[in-house]
Design a protein around this motif. Structure first.
Motif, PDB file in Angstrom:
ATOM      1  N   THR A 143       0.900  -0.911  -0.634  1.00  0.00           N
ATOM      2  CA  THR A 143      -0.488   0.013  -0.084  1.00  0.00           C
ATOM      3  C   THR A 143       0.989   1.104   0.183  1.00  0.00           C
ATOM      4  OG1 THR A 143      -0.292   0.355   2.341  1.00  0.00           O
ATOM      5  CG2 THR A 143      -1.815  -1.666   1.770  1.00  0.00           C
ATOM      6  N   ASP A 170      -7.990   2.506  -0.855  1.00  0.00           N
ATOM      7  CA  ASP A 170      -8.363   1.320  -1.712  1.00  0.00           C
ATOM      8  C   ASP A 170      -9.183   0.196  -1.553  1.00  0.00           C
ATOM      9  OD1 ASP A 170      -8.060   3.795  -3.455  1.00  0.00           O
ATOM     10  OD2 ASP A 170      -5.965   3.127  -4.075  1.00  0.00           O
ATOM     11  N   SER A 214      -3.949   2.652  -1.775  1.00  0.00           N
ATOM     12  CA  SER A 214      -4.251   2.725  -0.932  1.00  0.00           C
ATOM     13  C   SER A 214      -6.018   2.353   0.747  1.00  0.00           C
ATOM     14  CB  SER A 214      -4.359   4.809  -0.295  1.00  0.00           C
ATOM     15  OG  SER A 214      -5.913   4.027  -0.543  1.00  0.00           O
ATOM     16  N   PRO A 252      -2.309   8.146  -1.289  1.00  0.00           N
ATOM     17  CA  PRO A 252      -2.695   8.588  -2.234  1.00  0.00           C
ATOM     18  C   PRO A 252      -2.399   9.786  -2.665  1.00  0.00           C
ATOM     19  CG  PRO A 252      -4.030   8.355  -0.876  1.00  0.00           C
ATOM     20  CD  PRO A 252      -3.393   8.091  -0.184  1.00  0.00           C
ATOM     21  N   GLY A 274       0.905   7.659  -4.181  1.00  0.00           N
ATOM     22  CA  GLY A 274       0.194   6.956  -5.499  1.00  0.00           C
ATOM     23  C   GLY A 274       0.474   5.900  -5.242  1.00  0.00           C
TER      24      GLY A 274
END
Length: 137
Positions: free
Chosen positions: A27, A44, A41, A30, A37
Motif C-alpha cells: 500500500t 482502496d 491505498s 494516495p 499513489g
C-alpha cells in the motif's frame, strides 16, 4: 490465529503478507493524502474488498444453487469525504455474463451480493451503491 503480517516500510508505504499463502500486497498513501499513489491505498483496499467479496459470495451462492454463473467483472469507485477524511461512498458496477439466467436466478444472485460479510461490516454511514448489468453472451 494470525492471518496477515503488515510492515511499515517508511515513506507512507506498507507491505502486507498473507501468512498461509505467502501472497504479498503493498500500500501507499494516495497523492491527495501526502503519498505517491504508487500502489493501492488502505481505503482502496477497503473498496476492493467489497467488490471481491460480493463476487465471491455470488459465486458461492451460484454453486450451491446450481446456477450457471459465468464471468463477473466489476469497476469500483471510491468517493471520499472530508472532516473527517473517510470513505463516504463505494460504487460498484458489476457486469455478469448472463448464460440464460432466469429472473429468479438473477434475483438470487443480487440478494447474495448484499449478504457479503464485507458489506455487512462496513459502517452504515458509508453508502454502498451496486449496479448489476447482466449481459447475454
Amino acid at each position: 490465529m494470525i492471518g496477515m503480517k503488515v510492515i511499515y516500510e517508511g515513506d507512507l508505504h506498507c507491505e502486507a503478507v498473507h501468512i498461509k499463502s505467502g501472497s504479498v500486497l503493498t500500500t501507499d498513501a494516495p497523492p491527495d493524502n501526502h503519498g505517491k499513489g504508487a500502489s493501492f491505498s488502505p481505503t482502496d483496499l477497503l473498496c476492493t474488498s467489497l467488490g471481491t467479496c460480493v463476487m465471491t459470495i455470488m459465486g458461492i451462492t451460484a454453486a450451491a444453487k446450481g446456477i450457471n454463473l459465468g464471468k463477473i467483472e466489476a469497476t469500483v469507485e471510491k468517493i471520499m469525504a472530508e472532516n473527517p477524511r473517510r470513505v463516504a461512498q463505494i460504487n460498484i458496477d458489476l457486469t455478469i455474463e448472463n448464460r440464460g439466467l432466469s429472473n429468479r436466478e438473477i434475483e438470487i444472485l443480487k440478494n447474495a451480493a448484499f449478504d457479503c460479510p464485507v458489506a455487512k461490516s462496513i459502517h452504515p454511514e458509508i453508502n454502498q451503491v451496486f449496479n448489476f448489468n447482466f449481459l447475454p453472451i
